[in-house]
Every structure is written in C-alpha cells, then in structure tokens.
Write an enzyme that holds these catalytic residues in place. Structure first.
Site, PDB file in Angstrom:
ATOM      1  CG  HIS A 164      14.992  -8.142 -12.139  1.00 28.04           C
ATOM      2  ND1 HIS A 164      14.357  -8.553 -10.989  1.00 28.04           N
ATOM      3  CD2 HIS A 164      14.001  -7.916 -13.055  1.00 28.04           C
ATOM      4  CE1 HIS A 164      13.051  -8.584 -11.189  1.00 28.04           C
ATOM      5  NE2 HIS A 164      12.807  -8.193 -12.425  1.00 28.04           N
ATOM      6  CG  HIS A 165      16.296  -7.167  -5.131  1.00 26.86           C
ATOM      7  ND1 HIS A 165      17.290  -8.038  -4.710  1.00 26.86           N
ATOM      8  CD2 HIS A 165      15.978  -6.424  -4.042  1.00 26.86           C
ATOM      9  CE1 HIS A 165      17.558  -7.819  -3.433  1.00 26.86           C
ATOM     10  NE2 HIS A 165      16.774  -6.854  -2.996  1.00 26.86           N
ATOM     11  CB  ALA A 166      14.034 -11.544  -9.589  1.00 27.47           C
TER      12      ALA A 166
END
Length: 221
Positions: free
Chosen positions: A194-196
């Site tokens: 997840h890029h978050a």
C-alpha cells in the site's frame, strides 16, 4: 526469542509521512507491486547441509527483514493508525487430495530454530485440516500478513488485487518456481504494498537486506 506484541499509535500530524499517508489512503488510494529475482543458491546449500526445509526458512527470513522496518508494520487498530512490534506470517498449505489450500500461521520468533520447530508442529497438527483456515475456531492474529509461494510457475510479475477497499497496509509477499541460470538458483519474488505505508525506497531497502541475509544464512543455523 518470541517478541512481545505491542501496538504503537502514530500521530499523523507529527509523522514525517503523515501527509503522504493521508494522500495515498484517502485522496488517491494507491497500491503497487514489484517483482525481483532473489539469489537463493547459498541459502539452499546451507539448508540442505542442515537437513532443513526451505519454505519455513523462507517465510521466517522474509518476516524477519520486514519486521526491521516500521513502514511494513503499519496497521489500523481500534480506529487509530500505528504499527505493531512485529508481524506474524500467514501462509498457505496446499492439499493434494482436492487441490485446495488453507491458511495457517505460526507466531514469529527471532530465533530461527525456535520458529522452525513451531512451524513443524503447526504443520503436523493442522496441516491436513481443510477449509480456508487450518486452525479451526481461531482467527489469525491482528498482526498477520500474507506470505506464500506459487511453486508451479516461474513468473516475471505477480500482483495481489484487493476487490474491497479495506484499510489494510501490510505487504503481501509471493514467490514462484525457482530458475537456474549461470550455475545459480533464483527465486522470483513479488511484494505488493500500500503506497500510503511505503514508497519504493522502503521496498528497495527491504530487497537489498533480504538478499544479503540469504547470502549469509549460515549465521542462523
């Protein structure tokens, strides 16, 4: 030694990637996958000499290296973003009789020999149980992440797609059928993130460390 499971909340206003986390989790939810080849020639030789199986060593080493970076342990707990002190590998067990699989997990231990023994016990006690969860009436722990193997296919790319927008920030890891090239043995290895929680830099550091640890696995035997 088996670590203690703790959850540390993060103040998004003070976190260095707080704005990045908000952007990629709320404004533009984004994930990404990277596939690389890991040279496991030395690691396989060490395990063969020690009479150990590769799969439990693989999930232990991946978990160990992931646990060294906070960003891979980000999670939502009771409505708060934070990180766990360690991750628990949730892996698949294939059933030859009906070609299905079940999910099983073994609590992580810093000591490879202790984890290996616990894995072998879990495999013996629950490995033949069918259904999505091998340990009946018990849910995986909240710090469980997925790590698996696709031994029938040597892939150049692999990605995990989540068809429901849940706030899940742990990485998903997959390996494939080994390749032999120039006298060495390589394992195709994919990580979906997840890029978050993570950027490409974090993943690069993980892959560098994973290769280094595989090249020196004798220190854990």
């Amino acid at each position: 030694m088996k670590p203690t499971l703790d959850f540390t909340p993060i103040d998004l206003c003070q976190w260095s990637r707080g704005e990045t986390f908000w952007y990629f989790s709320k404004a533009a939810p984004t994930g990404y996958s990277v596939t690389a080849d890991v040279d496991i020639t030395h690691m396989l030789g060490v395990l063969k000499s020690a009479g150990k199986k590769f799969f439990p060593a693989y999930i232990w080493l991946v978990t160990k290296v992931l646990c060294e970076q906070q960003e891979f342990k980000i999670a939502l707990n009771d409505g708060r973003i934070g990180f766990y002190s360690y991750l628990t590998p949730l892996y698949s067990v294939f059933h030859n009789d009906n070609k299905t699989f079940s999910l099983m997990w073994t609590e992580f231990d810093d000591d490879f020999s202790q984890f290996y023994a616990a894995y072998m016990r879990d495999k013996s006690n629950f490995g033949d149980n069918h259904g999505i969860l091998s340990k009946k009436d018990v849910l995986p722990p909240p710090n469980a992440y997925t790590v698996s193997c696709l031994p029938w296919i040597s892939f150049r790319h692999f990605a995990v797609h989540n068809y429901e927008n849940k706030e899940y920030y742990f990485p998903s890891v997959e390996s494939g059928k080994f390749d032999k090239k120039d006298g060495k043995i390589f394992m195709p290895f994919s990580v979906t993130c997840h890029h978050a929680a993570t950027d490409g830099w974090h993943l690069a550091q993980f892959l560098y460390k994973l290769q280094s640890e595989a090249d020196n696995f004798e220190r854990y035997i």
